[in-house]
Motif scaffolding. Structure first.
Motif, PDB file in Angstrom:
ATOM      1  N   TYR A  25       0.888  -1.164   0.000  1.00 49.28           N
ATOM      2  CA  TYR A  25       0.000   0.000   0.000  1.00 49.28           C
ATOM      3  C   TYR A  25       0.915   1.199   0.000  1.00 49.28           C
ATOM      4  O   TYR A  25       1.448   1.559   1.041  1.00 49.28           O
ATOM      5  CB  TYR A  25      -0.864   0.029   1.255  1.00 49.28           C
ATOM      6  CG  TYR A  25      -1.927  -1.033   1.306  1.00 49.28           C
ATOM      7  CD1 TYR A  25      -3.009  -1.002   0.436  1.00 49.28           C
ATOM      8  CD2 TYR A  25      -1.866  -2.062   2.235  1.00 49.28           C
ATOM      9  CE1 TYR A  25      -3.993  -1.963   0.490  1.00 49.28           C
ATOM     10  CE2 TYR A  25      -2.848  -3.026   2.299  1.00 49.28           C
ATOM     11  CZ  TYR A  25      -3.913  -2.965   1.424  1.00 49.28           C
ATOM     12  OH  TYR A  25      -4.885  -3.915   1.479  1.00 49.28           O
ATOM     13  N   PHE A  28       4.074   1.093   2.141  1.00 48.73           N
ATOM     14  CA  PHE A  28       3.881   0.127   3.216  1.00 48.73           C
ATOM     15  C   PHE A  28       3.640  -1.272   2.636  1.00 48.73           C
ATOM     16  O   PHE A  28       2.845  -1.441   1.717  1.00 48.73           O
ATOM     17  CB  PHE A  28       2.681   0.553   4.067  1.00 48.73           C
ATOM     18  CG  PHE A  28       2.350  -0.404   5.168  1.00 48.73           C
ATOM     19  CD1 PHE A  28       3.139  -0.460   6.306  1.00 48.73           C
ATOM     20  CD2 PHE A  28       1.252  -1.251   5.063  1.00 48.73           C
ATOM     21  CE1 PHE A  28       2.842  -1.336   7.325  1.00 48.73           C
ATOM     22  CE2 PHE A  28       0.954  -2.146   6.082  1.00 48.73           C
ATOM     23  CZ  PHE A  28       1.750  -2.176   7.213  1.00 48.73           C
ATOM     24  N   PRO A  49      -1.029 -11.468  14.835  1.00 47.45           N
ATOM     25  CA  PRO A  49      -1.644 -10.336  15.538  1.00 47.45           C
ATOM     26  C   PRO A  49      -2.371  -9.423  14.550  1.00 47.45           C
ATOM     27  O   PRO A  49      -2.189  -9.545  13.348  1.00 47.45           O
ATOM     28  CB  PRO A  49      -0.455  -9.622  16.172  1.00 47.45           C
ATOM     29  CG  PRO A  49       0.714 -10.018  15.345  1.00 47.45           C
ATOM     30  CD  PRO A  49       0.440 -11.390  14.848  1.00 47.45           C
ATOM     31  N   ASN A  50      -3.157  -8.508  15.071  1.00 48.11           N
ATOM     32  CA  ASN A  50      -3.850  -7.560  14.202  1.00 48.11           C
ATOM     33  C   ASN A  50      -2.853  -6.800  13.350  1.00 48.11           C
ATOM     34  O   ASN A  50      -1.813  -6.385  13.839  1.00 48.11           O
ATOM     35  CB  ASN A  50      -4.654  -6.555  15.035  1.00 48.11           C
ATOM     36  CG  ASN A  50      -5.913  -7.186  15.583  1.00 48.11           C
ATOM     37  OD1 ASN A  50      -6.437  -8.121  15.004  1.00 48.11           O
ATOM     38  ND2 ASN A  50      -6.375  -6.685  16.709  1.00 48.11           N
ATOM     39  N   GLY A  53      -1.527  -8.924   8.278  1.00 52.30           N
ATOM     40  CA  GLY A  53      -1.720  -9.074   6.841  1.00 52.30           C
ATOM     41  C   GLY A  53      -2.579 -10.277   6.475  1.00 52.30           C
ATOM     42  O   GLY A  53      -2.618 -10.676   5.306  1.00 52.30           O
ATOM     43  N   LYS A  54      -3.263 -10.846   7.447  1.00 51.86           N
ATOM     44  CA  LYS A  54      -4.106 -12.014   7.167  1.00 51.86           C
ATOM     45  C   LYS A  54      -5.256 -11.647   6.240  1.00 51.86           C
ATOM     46  O   LYS A  54      -5.476 -12.297   5.216  1.00 51.86           O
ATOM     47  CB  LYS A  54      -4.682 -12.586   8.478  1.00 51.86           C
ATOM     48  CG  LYS A  54      -3.662 -12.896   9.530  1.00 51.86           C
ATOM     49  CD  LYS A  54      -4.312 -13.416  10.793  1.00 51.86           C
ATOM     50  CE  LYS A  54      -5.224 -12.437  11.493  1.00 51.86           C
ATOM     51  NZ  LYS A  54      -4.559 -11.312  12.149  1.00 51.86           N
ATOM     52  N   THR A  56      -5.573  -9.115   4.300  1.00 49.18           N
ATOM     53  CA  THR A  56      -5.062  -8.733   2.984  1.00 49.18           C
ATOM     54  C   THR A  56      -4.794  -9.974   2.137  1.00 49.18           C
ATOM     55  O   THR A  56      -5.204 -10.045   0.976  1.00 49.18           O
ATOM     56  CB  THR A  56      -3.771  -7.911   3.153  1.00 49.18           C
ATOM     57  OG1 THR A  56      -4.031  -6.838   4.056  1.00 49.18           O
ATOM     58  CG2 THR A  56      -3.305  -7.358   1.840  1.00 49.18           C
TER      59      THR A  56
ATOM     60  N   ARG B 295      -8.721   0.585  -1.495  1.00 47.69           N
ATOM     61  CA  ARG B 295      -9.371   1.619  -0.693  1.00 47.69           C
ATOM     62  C   ARG B 295      -9.057   1.438   0.778  1.00 47.69           C
ATOM     63  O   ARG B 295      -8.685   0.368   1.212  1.00 47.69           O
ATOM     64  CB  ARG B 295     -10.882   1.558  -0.928  1.00 47.69           C
ATOM     65  CG  ARG B 295     -11.487   0.288  -0.446  1.00 47.69           C
ATOM     66  CD  ARG B 295     -12.793  -0.014  -1.155  1.00 47.69           C
ATOM     67  NE  ARG B 295     -13.162  -1.386  -0.924  1.00 47.69           N
ATOM     68  CZ  ARG B 295     -13.766  -1.804   0.159  1.00 47.69           C
ATOM     69  NH1 ARG B 295     -14.048  -0.977   1.117  1.00 47.69           N
ATOM     70  NH2 ARG B 295     -14.084  -3.071   0.305  1.00 47.69           N
ATOM     71  N   LYS B 296      -9.197   2.497   1.510  1.00 49.59           N
ATOM     72  CA  LYS B 296      -9.007   2.438   2.963  1.00 49.59           C
ATOM     73  C   LYS B 296     -10.135   1.632   3.573  1.00 49.59           C
ATOM     74  O   LYS B 296     -11.290   1.851   3.311  1.00 49.59           O
ATOM     75  CB  LYS B 296      -9.044   3.858   3.536  1.00 49.59           C
ATOM     76  CG  LYS B 296      -7.683   4.422   3.869  1.00 49.59           C
ATOM     77  CD  LYS B 296      -7.195   3.984   5.220  1.00 49.59           C
ATOM     78  CE  LYS B 296      -5.757   4.271   5.524  1.00 49.59           C
ATOM     79  NZ  LYS B 296      -4.916   3.107   5.567  1.00 49.59           N
ATOM     80  N   ARG B 297      -9.775   0.689   4.371  1.00 46.93           N
ATOM     81  CA  ARG B 297     -10.805  -0.120   4.995  1.00 46.93           C
ATOM     82  C   ARG B 297     -10.861   0.168   6.477  1.00 46.93           C
ATOM     83  O   ARG B 297      -9.915   0.619   7.076  1.00 46.93           O
ATOM     84  CB  ARG B 297     -10.533  -1.596   4.783  1.00 46.93           C
ATOM     85  CG  ARG B 297     -10.777  -2.043   3.367  1.00 46.93           C
ATOM     86  CD  ARG B 297     -10.685  -3.538   3.276  1.00 46.93           C
ATOM     87  NE  ARG B 297      -9.495  -4.059   3.891  1.00 46.93           N
ATOM     88  CZ  ARG B 297      -9.475  -4.761   5.006  1.00 46.93           C
ATOM     89  NH1 ARG B 297     -10.588  -5.031   5.628  1.00 46.93           N
ATOM     90  NH2 ARG B 297      -8.349  -5.208   5.501  1.00 46.93           N
TER      91      ARG B 297
HETATM   92  N1  LIG Z   1      -6.463  -0.131   2.108  1.00 46.66           N
HETATM   93  C1  LIG Z   1      -5.368  -0.060   2.864  1.00 46.66           C
HETATM   94  N2  LIG Z   1      -4.537   0.982   2.730  1.00 46.66           N
HETATM   95  C2  LIG Z   1      -3.418   1.062   3.477  1.00 46.66           C
HETATM   96  N3  LIG Z   1      -3.044   0.150   4.378  1.00 46.66           N
HETATM   97  C3  LIG Z   1      -3.842  -0.908   4.566  1.00 46.66           C
HETATM   98  C4  LIG Z   1      -5.049  -1.072   3.821  1.00 46.66           C
HETATM   99  N4  LIG Z   1      -5.627  -2.226   4.215  1.00 46.66           N
HETATM  100  C5  LIG Z   1      -4.835  -2.747   5.153  1.00 46.66           C
HETATM  101  N5  LIG Z   1      -3.768  -1.961   5.375  1.00 46.66           N
HETATM  102  C6  LIG Z   1      -2.671  -2.220   6.317  1.00 46.66           C
HETATM  103  O1  LIG Z   1      -2.158  -3.490   6.035  1.00 46.66           O
HETATM  104  C7  LIG Z   1      -1.817  -4.164   7.225  1.00 46.66           C
HETATM  105  C8  LIG Z   1      -2.422  -5.537   7.246  1.00 46.66           C
HETATM  106  O2  LIG Z   1      -3.807  -5.435   7.431  1.00 46.66           O
HETATM  107  P1  LIG Z   1      -4.738  -6.701   7.535  1.00 46.66           P
HETATM  108  O3  LIG Z   1      -4.462  -7.593   6.387  1.00 46.66           O
HETATM  109  O4  LIG Z   1      -6.140  -6.217   7.681  1.00 46.66           O
HETATM  110  O5  LIG Z   1      -4.267  -7.392   8.874  1.00 46.66           O
HETATM  111  P2  LIG Z   1      -4.956  -8.521   9.732  1.00 46.66           P
HETATM  112  O6  LIG Z   1      -6.149  -9.014   9.028  1.00 46.66           O
HETATM  113  O7  LIG Z   1      -3.906  -9.568   9.895  1.00 46.66           O
HETATM  114  O8  LIG Z   1      -5.307  -7.901  11.049  1.00 46.66           O
HETATM  115  C9  LIG Z   1      -2.275  -3.287   8.374  1.00 46.66           C
HETATM  116  O9  LIG Z   1      -1.158  -2.670   8.944  1.00 46.66           O
HETATM  117  C10 LIG Z   1      -3.168  -2.269   7.729  1.00 46.66           C
HETATM  118  O10 LIG Z   1      -3.034  -1.023   8.360  1.00 46.66           O
END
Ligand SMILES: Nc1ncnc2c1ncn2[C@@H]1O[C@H](COP(=O)(O)OP(=O)(O)O)[C@@H](O)[C@H]1O
Ligand SMILES: [Mg+2]
Lengths: 322, 300
Positions: A25, A28, A49-50, A53-54, A56, B295-297
């Protein structure tokens, strides 16, 4: 850098192949060179942990997000991510979902069935069977928005199974559920597993998964740390095969010796500590220490790690959760 | 292959039919229409009694048809974006949109389903307005086929408005911004299409307008102007035989298009094409495989 979590001992064929998956992203990196193979018929737990990236990863597999690089494949098919063919093979239960007001359970199932192009006769029959399976048979004519959270979740599982997918993916299925609903969910998933479905569940709570899954993958900060059958991972820990070697000087020599040694896998190298995974016998350990001392490596400490799956998880993902 | 209902249309209609919003919407629609009817009637009566003999009043009643039609056209153009603008953002908020995208529905059929359900809802309203419209016909003495043509134009207009709304819904995260963006789109379609002509005629002050009026083919205002002119008087672009353009006033294409019914049908085709392109754009936008960054989730 990344670890390929292939689980060889399974029934031979793998169901899900994730190869070198990366998602950025901007600058990142949410998923970092993830490679993971999940055997057919497994109940696979995806822990981290939260923010690990699960979600994603799961969304990429389901075709809801485009990977920055890497590939995803189901079974031996060549279907591309996001293609209809691939979508037919995956049933997806998202981490958060709402339902429509003013729609009945039967109509809800009917709508998703027709979105898969199924015939209404088949949908009706399957809906009956699936609602029976998820214990919602008596709710057929009830409006979905009046169901409890746990019931909605089970309905969503039934919905995800409607098109008879080869792979069922659930993202944090028990978040927001009360303990009773959690148990019901767990029973349902075990039940589905025994019926031969390949299931992937993500969670940030390891203990929740270790009871029902037969294999797990641990993820932190976008990377897969370890993956394998639960017994293997347990054995790895309880056998105390992870060693910490503290070294005052002669770091390069030590690293070289360890690299050359069969049965040694270097996990991490810090300023004055090397962490290895050792799969040989105890005599080999003393031989290894002797070899390092002979080569003028100054050892200041050498110990095996003890611990449970939980402490492994805490240690591996330490500092990962914000 | 058997023709099936788009599952989204079926679901949307089921859900709408059970909500109170539909009843209130119908009530408001009927109320506005009745008001327009009464207003037009009183104006006509005044005109009839002040200038002409009594019998002539009925001659004016024919204008109830365009007046009531225009009232409906305005309502439709204004409410369709509100219906469709929340269509995708609303599903996104519930994350049911993600589930939809993991099924075998193509992004285009999702988007089309959303617009079709909006068009059908509009047809409910128009059907409910029929008795009032019919009054205009009985007393105005127009052919019933006009009513049918009118419904066709309403379908076309709601398709265009729905496509605008759905594209904005796909572009915005929140329903309210989508509605505002839709009206901004309207400004382009309804107002900015006049710009080339105005620049030529008013600013440059040239005699020959050239082809500067061609963008107006996409403008529903001009389309409806043509529609009513053709139906009521059998005349074309901006007036009758005498005030029609001559070859020296406009470009070659515009001159030929402004003869007879050509402009009206071509304009309908252009509006249809524009709707289709907007739908394609919306489908492209909602397809996750085309998303640039993601998109931002909401964090969990
Ligand atoms: N649309 C996005 N834009 C920017 N960063 C994102 C977006 N979606 C997720 N992230 C970032 O990607 C990382 C992984 O998120 P996520 O896959 O939801 O983790 P998990 O499900 O393991 O808790 C997080 O640090 C989150 O902030
Ligand atoms: Mg998550």
């Amino acid at each position: 850098m990344s670890l390929c979590g292939s689980i060889e001992k399974g029934k031979g064929i793998n169901m899900l192949y994730i190869n070198d998956l990366t998602k950025n992203y901007g600058s990142f990196t949410a998923v970092n060179h993830l490679s993971l193979h999940i055997p057919e018929g497994d109940l696979f737990g995806f822990v981290g942990p939260n923010g690990a990236g699960k979600t994603t990863t799961i969304r990429i597999v389901c075709g809801l997000l485009r990977a920055s690089r890497g590939s995803v494949r189901i079974g031996s098919t060549a279907a591309a991510v996001g293609s209809k063919e691939m979508k037919r093979m995956i049933g997806y239960v998202p981490d958060f979902f709402g339902v429509y007001d003013n729609l009945k359970v039967r109509e809800y199932m009917d709508m998703y069935g027709s979105m898969y192009g199924m015939h209404s006769r088949d949908i009706t029959k399957l809906t009956d069977d699936l609602l029976e399976l998820v214990n919602l048979s008596d709710k057929k004519e009830v409006y979905v928005d009046t169901l409890s959270r746990g019931m909605k979740q089970r309905l969503c599982v039934a919905r995800a199974l409607l098109h008879n997918p080869r792979l069922l993916i659930l993202d944090e299925p028990s978040s927001g559920l009360d303990p009773r609903a959690r148990v019901e969910m767990k029973e349902l998933l075990k039940n589905l597993h025994s019926m031969g479905k390949t299931i992937v569940i993500s969670s940030h709570i390891l203990s929740e998964l270790s009871e029902m899954c037969n294999s797990i993958g641990i993820m932190n900060r976008g990377q897969l740390i370890t993956a394998g059958r639960i017994e293997d991972i347990m054995q790895q820990i309880s056998g105390g095969k992870r060693m910490h070697i503290q070294i005052a000087s002669g770091m390069e020599t030590a690293t070289r010796i360890l690299k050359e040694q069969a049965g040694v896998k270097i996990e991490s190298v810090r300023e004055n500590e090397i962490m290895i995974l050792f799969s040989g016998a105890d005599e080999e350990i003393s031989a290894l220490i002797g070899l390092m001392i002979q080569n003028q490596v100054v050892l200041t400490g050498f110990y095996r790690e003890e611990g449970s799956l939980e402490s492994l998880f805490m240690q591996l993902t330490g500092g990962g959760a914000q | 292959m058997k023709l099936r209902w788009n599952p989204i249309v079926k679901k949307d209609l089921q859900v709408t039919a059970r909500s109170m919003r539909l009843s209130w919407g119908l009530f408001a629609y009927e109320a506005v229409l009745t008001m327009a009817f009464l207003l037009a009637l009183s104006v006509i009566q005044q005109m009839g009694s002040s200038f002409y003999s009594y019998g002539n009043v009925y001659g004016y009643l024919i204008y109830l048809f365009p007046v009531l039609s225009v009232a409906q056209v305005c309502i439709v153009a204004l409410i369709v974006p509100i219906i469709t603008a929340s269509a995708i953002s609303g599903e996104k908020e519930r994350q049911t949109f993600d589930i939809m995208l993991t099924t075998c529905m193509s992004p285009f059929s999702i988007v089309l389903g959303k617009v079709m359900s909006a068009v059908l809802r509009i047809l409910f309203f128009v059907a409910a307005g029929m008795p009032i419209m019919a009054l205009a016909f009985v007393v105005g003495g127009l052919s019933w086929s006009y009513l049918f043509y009118f419904v066709l134009t309403i379908i076309l207009l709601s398709l265009l408005s729905g496509s605008v709304g759905i594209l904005c819904s796909a572009l915005c995260h929140r329903s309210i911004t989508a509605v505002i963006l839709s009206y901004a789109f309207y400004f382009v379609i309804y107002i900015l299409t006049f710009l080339p002509m105005m620049l030529k005629g008013l600013v440059a002050q040239v005699e020959n307008m050239g082809e500067s009026m061609l963008p107006l083919l996409f403008n529903p205002i001009i389309f409806y102007e043509e529609f009513f002119m053709q139906l009521m008087a059998g005349e074309s672009l901006f007036g009758g035989e005498t005030s029609n353009f001559t070859r020296s006033e406009v470009g070659f294409l515009t001159y030929h298009l402004s003869q007879g019914k050509v402009w009206m049908f071509l304009s309908a085709a252009c509006i249809f094409l524009l709707s289709f392109l907007l739908l394609l754009a919306a489908a492209w936008k909602v397809n996750p495989m085309n998303a640039s960054s993601g998109r931002k989730r909401k964090q969990n």
